[in-house]
Design an enzyme around this catalytic site. Structure first.
Site, mmCIF file in Angstrom:
data_model
loop_
_atom_site.group_PDB
_atom_site.id
_atom_site.type_symbol
_atom_site.label_atom_id
_atom_site.label_comp_id
_atom_site.label_asym_id
_atom_site.label_seq_id
_atom_site.Cartn_x
_atom_site.Cartn_y
_atom_site.Cartn_z
ATOM 1 C CG HIS A 10 -1.857 -1.120 1.279
ATOM 2 N ND1 HIS A 10 -3.011 -1.165 0.545
ATOM 3 C CD2 HIS A 10 -1.806 -2.277 1.969
ATOM 4 C CE1 HIS A 10 -3.645 -2.294 0.786
ATOM 5 N NE2 HIS A 10 -2.925 -2.994 1.646
ATOM 6 C CE LYS A 11 4.461 2.367 5.644
ATOM 7 N NZ LYS A 11 5.632 2.317 6.528
ATOM 8 C CG ASP A 64 8.581 4.132 11.338
ATOM 9 O OD1 ASP A 64 8.456 2.911 11.120
ATOM 10 O OD2 ASP A 64 8.187 4.677 12.388
ATOM 11 N NE ARG A 167 3.215 6.156 3.353
ATOM 12 C CZ ARG A 167 2.169 5.808 4.140
ATOM 13 N NH1 ARG A 167 0.928 5.971 3.730
ATOM 14 N NH2 ARG A 167 2.387 5.281 5.325
HETATM 15 P P1 IMP Z 1 5.033 1.432 9.739
HETATM 16 O O1 IMP Z 1 5.451 2.743 9.187
HETATM 17 O O2 IMP Z 1 4.957 0.418 8.643
HETATM 18 O O3 IMP Z 1 5.864 0.991 10.919
HETATM 19 O O4 IMP Z 1 3.545 1.616 10.214
HETATM 20 C C1 IMP Z 1 3.124 1.557 11.549
HETATM 21 C C2 IMP Z 1 1.658 1.205 11.595
HETATM 22 O O5 IMP Z 1 0.906 2.300 11.115
HETATM 23 C C3 IMP Z 1 1.291 -0.006 10.752
HETATM 24 O O6 IMP Z 1 0.346 -0.767 11.452
HETATM 25 C C4 IMP Z 1 0.662 0.586 9.518
HETATM 26 O O7 IMP Z 1 -0.362 -0.244 8.992
HETATM 27 C C5 IMP Z 1 0.084 1.891 10.045
HETATM 28 N N1 IMP Z 1 0.144 2.909 9.000
HETATM 29 C C6 IMP Z 1 1.248 3.368 8.370
HETATM 30 N N2 IMP Z 1 0.916 4.282 7.451
HETATM 31 C C7 IMP Z 1 -0.436 4.388 7.498
HETATM 32 C C8 IMP Z 1 -1.376 5.156 6.763
HETATM 33 O O8 IMP Z 1 -1.049 5.918 5.840
HETATM 34 N N3 IMP Z 1 -2.662 4.994 7.098
HETATM 35 C C9 IMP Z 1 -3.075 4.150 8.088
HETATM 36 N N4 IMP Z 1 -2.244 3.404 8.796
HETATM 37 C C10 IMP Z 1 -0.922 3.521 8.502
#
Ligand code: IMP
Length: 185
Positions: A10-11, A64, A167
């Protein structure tokens, strides 16, 4: 060409859309890496990037993201990933009763150019919705309503999310830097 390191498709999709809109190519290095436990998203992002320096060919970046809920003193913040896997969105909704639902997303991009690490951030303020809504996106998207909107991020398509998200703010700063410094050859 610059490489994005993430295991989260998704990212990658959101960021690739932004690169596409700017006519830029993006390489995807699909890799899971360990995150340190630290007090803030900047340190976690920096540390993860530093650990990839000898693993991934420069230039590359990763990011992150953390969800910070004001009434919970910033929780889950640096624990966002763990909390999403354990409590999940239903658990967050159970923790929040009534008012005091304001929150923010923070994204920190760390970019390694072969010499040093640069960081670019983006913050999206909003609140946690009363219930989970929407089908798009991922993670906390179904329970996060950006300031000035009635919809959760999950009720928005990728284009609308990208027009305002944490983001996209961080990635816009990265893209401006890359263009300004002629780093895209
Ligand atoms: P990380 O950056 O992958 O460590 O994300 C930390 C948590 O935040 C994970 O559970 C992701 O699913 C959630 N997360 C990261 N980016 C988003 C976003 O844009 N929307 C919703 N949840 C997010």
């Amino acid at each position: 060409m610059v490489t994005l390191v993430t295991s989260n498709k998704h990212k990658f999709q959101e960021i690739r859309e932004m690169f596409d809109h700017n006519g830029l190519n993006l390489e995807w290095h699909e890799l899971t890496y360990e995150e340190i436990q630290a007090d803030d998203t900047y340190s976690i992002s920096y540390d993860s990037c530093r650990k990839l320096v000898n693993v991934v060919k420069a230039p590359f970046f990763m990011e992150d993201t953390g969800l910070y809920i004001d009434s919970l003193k910033g929780f889950p913040g640096p624990y966002s990933s763990y909390v999403s896997r354990t409590l999940g969105n239903p658990g967050i909704l159970r923790l929040l009763n009534g008012p005091g639902r304001s929150a923010k997303f923070v994204t920190v991009v760390s970019y390694y150019d072969g010499n040093s690490i640069l960081q670019f951030d983006g913050v999206l303020r909003g609140h946690i919705s009363a219930e989970s809504r929407g089908e798009n996106g991922f993670g906390y998207d179904p329970i996060f309503v950006p300031e000035g909107s009635d919809m959760t991020l999950s009720e928005m398509g990728i284009d609308l999310k990208n027009s305002l998200s944490h983001r996209s703010m961080a990635i816009s700063k990265l893209i401006s830097y890359l263009k300004r410094n002629d780093k895209l050859k």
